[in-house]
Scaffold this motif. Structure first.
Motif, mmCIF file in Angstrom:
data_model
loop_
_atom_site.group_PDB
_atom_site.id
_atom_site.type_symbol
_atom_site.label_atom_id
_atom_site.label_comp_id
_atom_site.label_asym_id
_atom_site.label_seq_id
_atom_site.Cartn_x
_atom_site.Cartn_y
_atom_site.Cartn_z
ATOM 1 N N ASP A 237 0.827 -1.146 0.082
ATOM 2 C CA ASP A 237 0.041 0.063 -0.010
ATOM 3 C C ASP A 237 0.829 1.110 0.065
ATOM 4 N N PHE A 238 2.100 1.176 0.496
ATOM 5 C CA PHE A 238 2.915 2.354 0.713
ATOM 6 C C PHE A 238 4.363 1.794 0.373
ATOM 7 N N ARG A 239 5.097 2.575 -0.901
ATOM 8 C CA ARG A 239 6.440 1.709 -1.455
ATOM 9 C C ARG A 239 7.310 2.839 -1.476
ATOM 10 N N GLY A 240 6.948 4.218 -1.132
ATOM 11 C CA GLY A 240 8.211 5.237 -1.224
ATOM 12 C C GLY A 240 7.903 6.635 -0.782
ATOM 13 N N THR A 241 8.774 7.284 -1.002
ATOM 14 C CA THR A 241 8.599 8.719 -0.383
ATOM 15 C C THR A 241 9.635 9.718 -1.422
ATOM 16 N N ARG A 242 9.189 11.018 -1.547
ATOM 17 C CA ARG A 242 10.213 11.860 -1.974
ATOM 18 C C ARG A 242 10.536 11.713 -3.378
ATOM 19 N N GLY A 243 9.645 11.094 -4.202
ATOM 20 C CA GLY A 243 10.316 10.596 -5.603
ATOM 21 C C GLY A 243 10.851 9.520 -5.930
ATOM 22 N N VAL A 244 10.961 8.660 -4.874
ATOM 23 C CA VAL A 244 11.490 7.256 -4.896
ATOM 24 C C VAL A 244 10.894 6.158 -4.632
ATOM 25 N N TRP A 245 10.539 5.182 -5.258
ATOM 26 C CA TRP A 245 9.477 4.182 -4.673
ATOM 27 C C TRP A 245 9.768 2.732 -5.336
ATOM 28 N N MET A 246 9.442 1.747 -4.615
ATOM 29 C CA MET A 246 10.015 0.415 -4.639
ATOM 30 C C MET A 246 9.074 -0.671 -5.361
ATOM 31 N N ARG A 247 9.544 -1.628 -6.230
ATOM 32 C CA ARG A 247 8.770 -2.659 -6.152
ATOM 33 C C ARG A 247 9.336 -3.723 -5.246
ATOM 34 N N ARG A 248 8.511 -4.123 -4.158
ATOM 35 C CA ARG A 248 8.571 -5.004 -3.240
ATOM 36 C C ARG A 248 9.117 -6.481 -3.879
ATOM 37 N N ASP A 249 10.031 -7.057 -3.119
ATOM 38 C CA ASP A 249 10.488 -8.673 -3.795
ATOM 39 C C ASP A 249 9.798 -9.372 -2.752
ATOM 40 N N LEU A 250 8.513 -9.923 -3.205
ATOM 41 C CA LEU A 250 7.517 -10.738 -2.473
ATOM 42 C C LEU A 250 8.324 -12.070 -2.263
ATOM 43 N N LYS A 251 9.393 -12.393 -3.013
ATOM 44 C CA LYS A 251 10.091 -13.788 -2.331
ATOM 45 C C LYS A 251 11.195 -13.571 -1.578
ATOM 46 N N GLY A 252 11.358 -12.000 -0.913
ATOM 47 C CA GLY A 252 12.357 -11.917 -0.022
ATOM 48 C C GLY A 252 11.999 -11.634 1.205
ATOM 49 N N PRO A 253 12.793 -10.806 1.955
ATOM 50 C CA PRO A 253 12.297 -10.399 3.461
ATOM 51 C C PRO A 253 10.925 -9.568 3.397
ATOM 52 N N ALA A 254 10.299 -9.932 4.569
ATOM 53 C CA ALA A 254 9.030 -9.026 4.900
ATOM 54 C C ALA A 254 9.163 -7.745 4.881
ATOM 55 N N ILE A 255 10.291 -7.032 5.178
ATOM 56 C CA ILE A 255 10.573 -5.705 5.109
ATOM 57 C C ILE A 255 11.435 -5.119 3.948
ATOM 58 N N SER A 256 10.977 -4.304 3.077
ATOM 59 C CA SER A 256 11.665 -3.589 2.295
ATOM 60 C C SER A 256 12.081 -2.182 2.569
ATOM 61 N N ARG A 257 13.218 -1.819 2.275
ATOM 62 C CA ARG A 257 13.698 -0.480 2.499
ATOM 63 C C ARG A 257 14.640 -0.005 1.415
ATOM 64 N N PHE A 258 14.758 1.263 1.395
ATOM 65 C CA PHE A 258 15.807 1.951 0.559
ATOM 66 C C PHE A 258 16.467 3.325 1.209
ATOM 67 N N THR A 259 17.607 3.507 0.837
ATOM 68 C CA THR A 259 18.296 4.856 1.281
ATOM 69 C C THR A 259 18.773 5.582 -0.047
ATOM 70 N N CYS A 260 18.369 6.806 0.046
ATOM 71 C CA CYS A 260 18.673 7.475 -0.942
ATOM 72 C C CYS A 260 19.679 8.709 -0.561
ATOM 73 N N SER A 261 20.802 9.043 -1.139
ATOM 74 C CA SER A 261 21.835 10.074 -0.730
ATOM 75 C C SER A 261 21.994 11.006 -1.964
ATOM 76 N N LEU A 262 21.767 12.203 -2.053
ATOM 77 C CA LEU A 262 22.064 13.128 -2.840
ATOM 78 C C LEU A 262 23.306 13.964 -2.802
ATOM 79 N N GLU A 263 24.104 14.123 -4.009
ATOM 80 C CA GLU A 263 25.421 14.758 -3.961
ATOM 81 C C GLU A 263 25.106 15.639 -5.192
#
Length: 319
Positions: A237-263
């Motif tokens: 239902d909720f996959r991302g924020t601030r212009g970045v969003w994920m396709r969750r790996d349903l075969k992987g861990p229950a928790i999905s996450r990303f980190t975005c760093s801007l330079e």
């Protein structure tokens, strides 16, 4: 002319029902002026669809939205499909109403804040952690955490969002432990949220003095894009924020996450539990204006103008 709210009604596309919201203009409203917006979520109450319009359409006497000073603002109060906790179609109705306002009125997009009482406070806390990119500040009032699972990392999503948690010490409907648990969740990730624990106060709506204080606190903040942010989710239902969003790996861990760093000229993304990302590099996303290089999990994934790009399998849809 007398300060009463406007009543907006629209046809909801999922089921063709009429859904409504009330909307308040500042005193001496100037249609050419840009104003901040407060979204206010109501608590649980009678399920009759006319109950909240009847409350809001009387003459307005509160000083919170009648003072023609630099902190004049709009206030939007969507009806969340009765008492469903702002979930599913009730959540959709909130954002349909918000989009109506953004299309119709000149709103300062960096100063859209969120509050709510009881069920609405729970919705406000949930939306703060699930959709932190939307809000300049959030003030849950007597809100529970039933829709916001704590301890799975959601607190890091709101690590850059100013929060004031307002709670009656003697509340027996939504006990103060909900507020302190939320404070602990936020504190794990560096968010020094403000807890207002009112001695002797129960589950009643805040006094006019506290309404004014909370309102002025909300209006004092401006949304900014942090240089580094992390987003965690356990649901599609909720996959991302601030212009970045994920396709969750349903075969992987229950928790999905990303980190975005801007330079300068570079976006670095690290994800786990995701098969791909969609990144909105320009407008309505990361806000970049020049050519950019995107790195994903250590590999060069994109070089070019700041457009919307799909990395891996992409990220699906996004609020």
């Amino acid at each position: 002319e007398d300060g009463r709210s406007l009543l907006f009604v629209r046809e909801s596309w999922p089921d063709s029902t009429l859904q409504f919201a009330t909307f308040s203009l500042p005193k001496h409203w100037d249609s050419n002026r840009v104003y901040p917006l407060i979204v206010d979520l109501h608590g649980a109450g009678p399920s009759h669809v006319l109950f909240y319009p009847a409350m809001r359409l009387g003459p307005k006497t509160s000083k919170t939205n009648q003072n023609p000073d630099p902190k004049a603002y709009y206030r939007l109060e969507p009806w969340g499909r009765g008492n469903n906790g702002y979930d599913d179609w009730g959540r959709m109705d909130v954002f349909d109403a918000l989009n109506d306002v953004l299309r119709t009125f000149k709103v300062d997009s960096t100063r859209i804040s969120l509050t709510g009482h009881s069920m609405g406070g729970g919705g406000a806390g949930n939306f703060a952690l699930r959709m932190p990119h939307l809000w300049s500040a959030v003030c849950p009032v007597a809100g529970g955490t039933w829709y916001t699972p704590l301890g799975v990392g959601l607190g890091m999503n709101a690590s850059n969002v100013p929060l004031r948690i307002w709670q009656g010490e003697k509340d027996t409907t939504v006990r103060a432990t909900h507020a302190t648990n939320m404070m602990e969740e936020l504190g794990r990730y560096g968010n020094q949220a403000e807890l207002v624990l009112v001695p002797g106060w129960g589950h009643d709506y805040p006094s006019s003095e506290w309404i004014y204080s909370n309102t002025q606190w909300l209006l004092s903040h401006e949304r900014k894009l942090p240089a580094t942010f992390t987003y965690t989710t356990e649901t599609d239902d909720f996959r991302g924020t601030r212009g970045v969003w994920m396709r969750r790996d349903l075969k992987g861990p229950a928790i999905s996450r990303f980190t975005c760093s801007l330079e300068p000229g570079v976006v670095r993304l690290i994800s786990e539990g995701a098969t791909g990302l969609t990144v909105r590099l320009g407008e309505n996303g990361l806000g970049l204006t020049n050519a950019v290089t995107v790195w994903w999990n250590g590999s060069n994934a994109y070089q070019g103008p700041p457009v919307e790009v799909k990395i891996g399998e992409g990220g699906g849809w996004y609020y």
